[in-house]
Write an enzyme that holds these catalytic residues in place. Structure first.
Site, PDB file in Angstrom:
ATOM      1  CE  LYS A 136      -4.156   0.095   2.010  1.00  0.00           C
ATOM      2  NZ  LYS A 136      -5.340   0.241   3.581  1.00  0.00           N
TER       3      LYS A 136
HETATM    4  C1  E4P Z   1      -8.119   0.046   4.193  1.00  0.00           C
HETATM    5  O1  E4P Z   1      -7.898  -0.350   2.987  1.00  0.00           O
HETATM    6  C2  E4P Z   1      -8.682   1.554   4.160  1.00  0.00           C
HETATM    7  O2  E4P Z   1      -7.576   1.681   4.742  1.00  0.00           O
HETATM    8  C3  E4P Z   1      -9.624   0.995   5.149  1.00  0.00           C
HETATM    9  O3  E4P Z   1     -10.821   1.177   4.424  1.00  0.00           O
HETATM   10  C4  E4P Z   1      -9.393   2.965   5.608  1.00  0.00           C
HETATM   11  O4  E4P Z   1     -10.790   2.646   7.199  1.00  0.00           O
HETATM   12  P1  E4P Z   1     -11.090   3.762   7.497  1.00  0.00           P
HETATM   13  O5  E4P Z   1     -11.815   5.168   6.713  1.00  0.00           O
HETATM   14  O6  E4P Z   1     -12.368   4.002   8.407  1.00  0.00           O
HETATM   15  O7  E4P Z   1     -10.341   4.258   8.434  1.00  0.00           O
END
Ligand code: E4P
Length: 229
Positions: free
Chosen positions: A85
């Site tokens: 990521k």
């Molecule tokens: C997943 O890959 C994301 O980092 C996650 O869904 C973010 O979630 P949030 O916006 O609730 O922190």
């Protein structure tokens, strides 16, 4: 649509996977903090050992291209199932598209994260090497959190991903079960869902009548503990 589990608590990840509904996992630094992770690489290795064949996204921690690249090379070496990521921007707002292009040229599978605009989707997709598989994580829930209507954003993101096959559109920041229905209708390939929402999926298919009945039963249960007079 594929459902991924969104979190960094190994026992909850195992529970979600046992539901039989989960095809992959996503993590991020905040989820790791919430999950009590202190040693990133040993956590990542434990996760990969527990789920040897399932796609798992691990995020870089750096806030500059050089550190992100160094970490990306370490993370991708952990296993073939790893998607690295990379945030679409750093904390100064600089685009990470040049780094995404560089890493994609090395055929590192990427998950470009923290995306909230179609321009960012376009920047990510344009940076992917043709013929590679990558994930584009759009943070739909965070936009909904501030009252935005996101249908057009998701549809446009779908169209941009279609311009480069192998670009998988992932709905991130899931807030409720209904988001799975929305993500599916709007053409997302993947939705990542927190374990507490995955556990609600056992109620899928309940009739409206059953929900009404459950509601009054719950009221009665609570009433039995209260004094009317
Ligand atoms: C997943 O890959 C994301 O980092 C996650 O869904 C973010 O979630 P949030 O916006 O609730 O922190």
């Amino acid at each position: 649509i594929s459902i991924y589990s969104d979190g960094a608590d190994l026992s909850k990840m195992k529970e979600s996977y046992a539901s039989g509904l989960v095809d992959g996992f996503t993590t991020n630094p905040s989820l790791m903090k919430a999950g009590g992770v202190t040693d990133y690489l040993s956590f990542a290795k434990d996760v990969l050992t527990a789920f040897p064949k399932v796609p798992i996204s691990f995020e870089v921690f750096g806030d500059d291209a050089e550190t992100m690249k160094k970490e990306a090379l370490i993370l991708k070496d952990l296993g073939d199932q790893v998607f690295v990521k990379i945030p679409i921007i750093d904390t100064k707002g600089n685009s990470m598209a040049p780094l995404i292009k560089e890493l994609s040229e090395l055929e590192i599978k990427l998950n470009v994260t923290a995306i909230t605009t179609t321009e960012q989707v376009r920047n990510a997709v344009d940076a992917f090497k043709v013929g590679t598989t990558n994930i584009v994580s759009i943070f739909v829930g965070r936009l909904n959190d501030v009252g935005m209507d996101t249908d057009a954003f998701v549809k446009e993101s779908r169209a941009i991903c279609d311009s480069k096959p192998g670009s998988l559109l992932l709905w991130a920041s899931t807030r409720e079960v209904y988001n799975i229905v929305q993500a599916d209708r709007l053409g997302c390939d993947i939705i990542t869902v927190p374990p507490q929402i995955i556990s609600k999926l056992k109620n899928l298919g309940k009739s409206a009548e059953e929900i009404s009945l459950d509601t009054v039963k719950a009221f009665q249960k609570d009433i039995s503990e209260l004094d009317f007079s």
